[in-house]
Design an enzyme around this catalytic site. Structure first.
Site, mmCIF file in Angstrom:
data_model
loop_
_atom_site.group_PDB
_atom_site.id
_atom_site.type_symbol
_atom_site.label_atom_id
_atom_site.label_comp_id
_atom_site.label_asym_id
_atom_site.label_seq_id
_atom_site.Cartn_x
_atom_site.Cartn_y
_atom_site.Cartn_z
ATOM 1 N N LYS A 64 62.946 32.160 68.621
ATOM 2 C CA LYS A 64 63.585 33.339 69.248
ATOM 3 C C LYS A 64 64.178 32.939 70.589
ATOM 4 O O LYS A 64 63.503 32.286 71.391
ATOM 5 C CB LYS A 64 62.551 34.457 69.451
ATOM 6 C CG LYS A 64 62.067 35.083 68.142
ATOM 7 C CD LYS A 64 61.026 36.153 68.439
ATOM 8 C CE LYS A 64 60.375 36.630 67.159
ATOM 9 N NZ LYS A 64 60.806 37.939 66.733
ATOM 10 N N LYS A 108 54.102 29.079 57.963
ATOM 11 C CA LYS A 108 52.762 29.516 58.318
ATOM 12 C C LYS A 108 52.181 30.376 57.191
ATOM 13 O O LYS A 108 52.971 30.859 56.389
ATOM 14 C CB LYS A 108 52.776 30.291 59.634
ATOM 15 C CG LYS A 108 53.448 31.672 59.559
ATOM 16 C CD LYS A 108 53.174 32.485 60.773
ATOM 17 C CE LYS A 108 52.061 33.458 60.557
ATOM 18 N NZ LYS A 108 52.399 34.675 59.833
ATOM 19 N N ASP A 113 47.010 36.238 61.327
ATOM 20 C CA ASP A 113 48.433 36.517 61.079
ATOM 21 C C ASP A 113 49.275 36.402 62.347
ATOM 22 O O ASP A 113 50.408 35.928 62.296
ATOM 23 C CB ASP A 113 48.570 37.928 60.486
ATOM 24 C CG ASP A 113 49.985 38.232 60.010
ATOM 25 O OD1 ASP A 113 50.559 37.381 59.321
ATOM 26 O OD2 ASP A 113 50.507 39.323 60.337
ATOM 27 N N ASP A 165 56.817 28.091 63.511
ATOM 28 C CA ASP A 165 56.335 29.368 64.047
ATOM 29 C C ASP A 165 57.611 30.060 64.502
ATOM 30 O O ASP A 165 58.210 29.663 65.504
ATOM 31 C CB ASP A 165 55.393 29.144 65.232
ATOM 32 C CG ASP A 165 54.878 30.461 65.792
ATOM 33 O OD1 ASP A 165 55.658 31.429 65.837
ATOM 34 O OD2 ASP A 165 53.704 30.523 66.189
ATOM 35 N N HIS A 166 58.047 31.076 63.775
ATOM 36 C CA HIS A 166 59.404 31.577 64.034
ATOM 37 C C HIS A 166 59.548 32.164 65.435
ATOM 38 O O HIS A 166 60.654 32.299 65.940
ATOM 39 C CB HIS A 166 59.858 32.554 62.936
ATOM 40 C CG HIS A 166 59.293 33.928 63.058
ATOM 41 N ND1 HIS A 166 58.042 34.252 62.623
ATOM 42 C CD2 HIS A 166 59.817 35.074 63.560
ATOM 43 C CE1 HIS A 166 57.819 35.536 62.847
ATOM 44 N NE2 HIS A 166 58.888 36.063 63.420
ATOM 45 N N GLU A 196 53.644 46.198 66.616
ATOM 46 C CA GLU A 196 54.542 46.475 65.486
ATOM 47 C C GLU A 196 54.379 47.924 65.052
ATOM 48 O O GLU A 196 53.261 48.453 65.011
ATOM 49 C CB GLU A 196 54.214 45.561 64.315
ATOM 50 C CG GLU A 196 54.521 44.116 64.591
ATOM 51 C CD GLU A 196 54.368 43.297 63.332
ATOM 52 O OE1 GLU A 196 55.364 43.143 62.618
ATOM 53 O OE2 GLU A 196 53.257 42.826 63.069
ATOM 54 N N HIS A 218 51.652 33.127 66.881
ATOM 55 C CA HIS A 218 52.647 33.711 67.780
ATOM 56 C C HIS A 218 52.094 34.012 69.184
ATOM 57 O O HIS A 218 52.705 33.635 70.179
ATOM 58 C CB HIS A 218 53.211 35.005 67.192
ATOM 59 C CG HIS A 218 53.699 34.869 65.776
ATOM 60 N ND1 HIS A 218 54.304 33.727 65.309
ATOM 61 C CD2 HIS A 218 53.683 35.725 64.730
ATOM 62 C CE1 HIS A 218 54.634 33.895 64.034
ATOM 63 N NE2 HIS A 218 54.262 35.103 63.662
HETATM 64 C C1 BG6 Z 1 54.903 37.235 60.833
HETATM 65 C C2 BG6 Z 1 53.677 37.985 60.393
HETATM 66 O O1 BG6 Z 1 54.583 35.903 61.120
HETATM 67 O O2 BG6 Z 1 55.458 37.843 61.980
HETATM 68 C C3 BG6 Z 1 54.024 39.440 60.120
HETATM 69 O O3 BG6 Z 1 53.145 37.389 59.219
HETATM 70 C C4 BG6 Z 1 54.724 40.052 61.297
HETATM 71 O O4 BG6 Z 1 52.862 40.191 59.786
HETATM 72 C C5 BG6 Z 1 55.881 39.182 61.762
HETATM 73 O O5 BG6 Z 1 55.216 41.331 60.904
HETATM 74 C C6 BG6 Z 1 56.464 39.699 63.065
HETATM 75 O O6 BG6 Z 1 57.607 38.977 63.374
HETATM 76 P P1 BG6 Z 1 58.768 39.611 64.280
HETATM 77 O O7 BG6 Z 1 59.767 38.516 64.421
HETATM 78 O O8 BG6 Z 1 59.277 40.808 63.511
HETATM 79 O O9 BG6 Z 1 58.120 40.015 65.566
#
Ligand code: BG6
Length: 492
Positions: free
Chosen positions: A185, A151, A238, A180-181, A219, A243
């Site tokens: 999860k 992404k 972002d 999309d990581h 965050e 997400h």
């Molecule tokens: C990323 C964003 O895709 O996801 C970042 O570009 C963000 O800005 C991150 O910090 C958050 O991922 P996670 O897995 O730490 O919640």
């Protein structure tokens, strides 16, 4: 498990970058330790930085020390490292791609599978995919060819569409794995298990019993060293387009008939299409945007930047299940804590037979899906306080991954996604129409923000839960954000 007998090459474009060292190699190494990778495996890092193979291996080895969330064992690394080599090249030079292909073919000697991973800035996606096509590297006449695309996929609807058109000239949709990581999860996948492998909640999972849904991805970190990327992007591109919209679809979708990639993704697209888009006239009342104080002083950020680092939105889904149930979404940087949670708030009982103190209402039941930290699920309901006549207090029934499965059972999101891409299972990757539909919901908000300057950009102090305007968004509906803590959900 991938076919172990066929040689498999994994090519990582952007091999000297942060993602490779921080996520991809630690995940591949862990899969290797677990014996889940093909035996005849070769990992090739492709990048502009000059490295000899052994230097590249040392560079990755150092990354493992820093980033691997598991115990490192030297003998395991010694078994893994020979599978890794480095190929220096330019992303826009055809002959470098021809050399890469020749190098891969020489190692593979015959039928082989290949996974290309694009861990590079999105502006390079079309060029690299174009050159893979021109050099015949994605033809599937002797083994499969899969391409993982990181992404952000486009910066708005138009660019996402254009990118889809460009890559479809070279690749079939079944060769494309848009990552999309969040979908990798465990706790996110568990939303599907929770909803569709159990019967108790499904009859309640609708407008008859649910008052509203809150999705929070907070965050604690600020933009830090990523300011250069972030300032041109902002929180909606972002975090929301990908997400948060993914979390929403998993909570709101209808049960798919199977766990097949298209069955699942069809349902996700259906929910996205049922969301009532926020129109320019509604943007002022249905959205909140804010920037944390001090953001503009960050290196790499324009001093007069109006990039939002926080947003809160109210979406409604126009279908039988959800009509009239607001979905409140919020996400931001530099907030009070790192917290990812989904709250399903049920309706209040229609009538109470218990005497309540003046001004006090029944507390509605609530289901909290904790995705991070303290991964688990809480069901909050009312219980009688002992030794009182009819006093009540909210209590939690809790499931914690750490207690039920042990902490080590939660692997890194990229492990699952890499393995799925190797196995050809695209269920946890986003399809072209899904990405475009999500952009279609986020785009009008971004345009309205830019064009009308409404709602005004609010500000918030780092370490707080965001601007008061976000509280007002819910207060107007007689509701309030529920905040997380280690033990129980509580109001701010
Ligand atoms: C990323 C964003 O895709 O996801 C970042 O570009 C963000 O800005 C991150 O910090 C958050 O991922 P996670 O897995 O730490 O919640």
């Amino acid at each position: 498990m991938p076919n172990n007998d066929i040689p498999t090459s994994i090519v990582i474009f952007g091999a000297s970058g942060d993602l490779t060292r921080r996520k991809l190699i630690p995940s591949l190494f862990n899969l290797f330790r677990k014996g889940r990778l093909p035996k005849r495996l070769h990992i090739v890092g492709f990048g502009g930085t000059p490295f000899e193979d052994d230097q590249f291996q040392v560079h990755l080895r150092e990354g493992l020390d820093q980033f691997a969330p598991y115990e490192f064992k030297e003998e395991e690394w010694r078994a893994f490292a020979p599978h890794i080599s480095y190929h220096q090249g330019h992303y826009d030079v055809k002959s470098d791609f021809e050399k890469l292909d020749a190098d891969l073919s020489a190692r593979e000697s015959g039928t082989a599978n290949r996974l290309y991973y694009l861990a590079i800035p999105p502006s390079l996606f079309p060029e690299i995919i174009g050159l893979l096509g021109e050099t015949g590297q994605v033809r599937e006449d002797s083994g499969w060819r899969h391409v993982v695309i990181e992404k952000p996929f486009g910066t708005d609807l138009e660019s996402a569409r254009a990118l889809n058109v460009q890559i479809h000239q070279v690749l079939g949709e079944d060769q494309i794995y848009r990552i999309d990581h969040y979908l990798g999860k465990e706790t996110v996948q568990n939303i599907l298990m929770f909803r569709f492998a159990n019967t108790i909640f499904e009859p309640l999972w609708n407008r008859n019993y649910i008052d509203h849904v809150q999705i929070t991805v907070a965050e604690k970190v600020d933009v830090g060293h990523r300011a250069g990327y972030y300032d041109g992007v902002g929180v909606l591109r972002d975090m929301f387009q990908n997400h948060l919209m993914q979390l929403l679809t998993l909570v709101a979708m209808e049960p798919p008939a199977s766990f097949d990639a298209d069955a699942l993704r069809n349902e996700k697209v259906k929910v996205l299409r049922a969301i009532d888009p926020i129109t320019p006239d509604e943007v002022a009342s249905e959205t909140v945007r804010a920037q944390y104080c001090g953001y503009c002083e960050t290196e790499g950020v324009a001093p007069d930047s109006i990039t939002p680092t926080y947003a809160a939105l109210r979406f409604v889904i126009d279908n039988w299940r959800w009509k009239g149930v607001p979905f409140y979404l919020r996400s931001g940087k530099a907030l009070a804590e790192k917290l990812t949670q989904i709250i399903i708030q049920f309706k209040e009982p229609p009538h109470t037979m218990f005497p309540l103190p003046p001004g006090k209402q029944m507390t509605p039941d609530m289901l909290v899906l904790y995705l991070h930290p303290d991964e688990g699920i809480h069901l909050r309901f009312e219980a009688k306080v002992p030794d009182t006549v009819a006093e009540m207090r909210s209590v939690d029934m809790e499931f914690h991954y750490a207690d039920s499965f042990g902490l080590t059972a939660i692997p890194e999101a990229y492990e699952r996604l890499l393995l799925d891409a190797l196995q050809g299972d695209a269920a946890l990757f986003t399809r072209a129409d899904e990405v475009e539909t999500a952009w279609g919901l986020i785009d009008p908000i971004i345009h309205a923000w830019e064009q009308t300057n409404e709602p005004p950009l609010a500000s918030y102090d780092p370490g707080t839960w965001g601007p008061p305007a976000a509280d007002e968004l819910l207060a107007r509906d007689g509701r309030a954000w529920l905040y997380g803590s280690d033990e129980h959900i509580h109001k701010k």
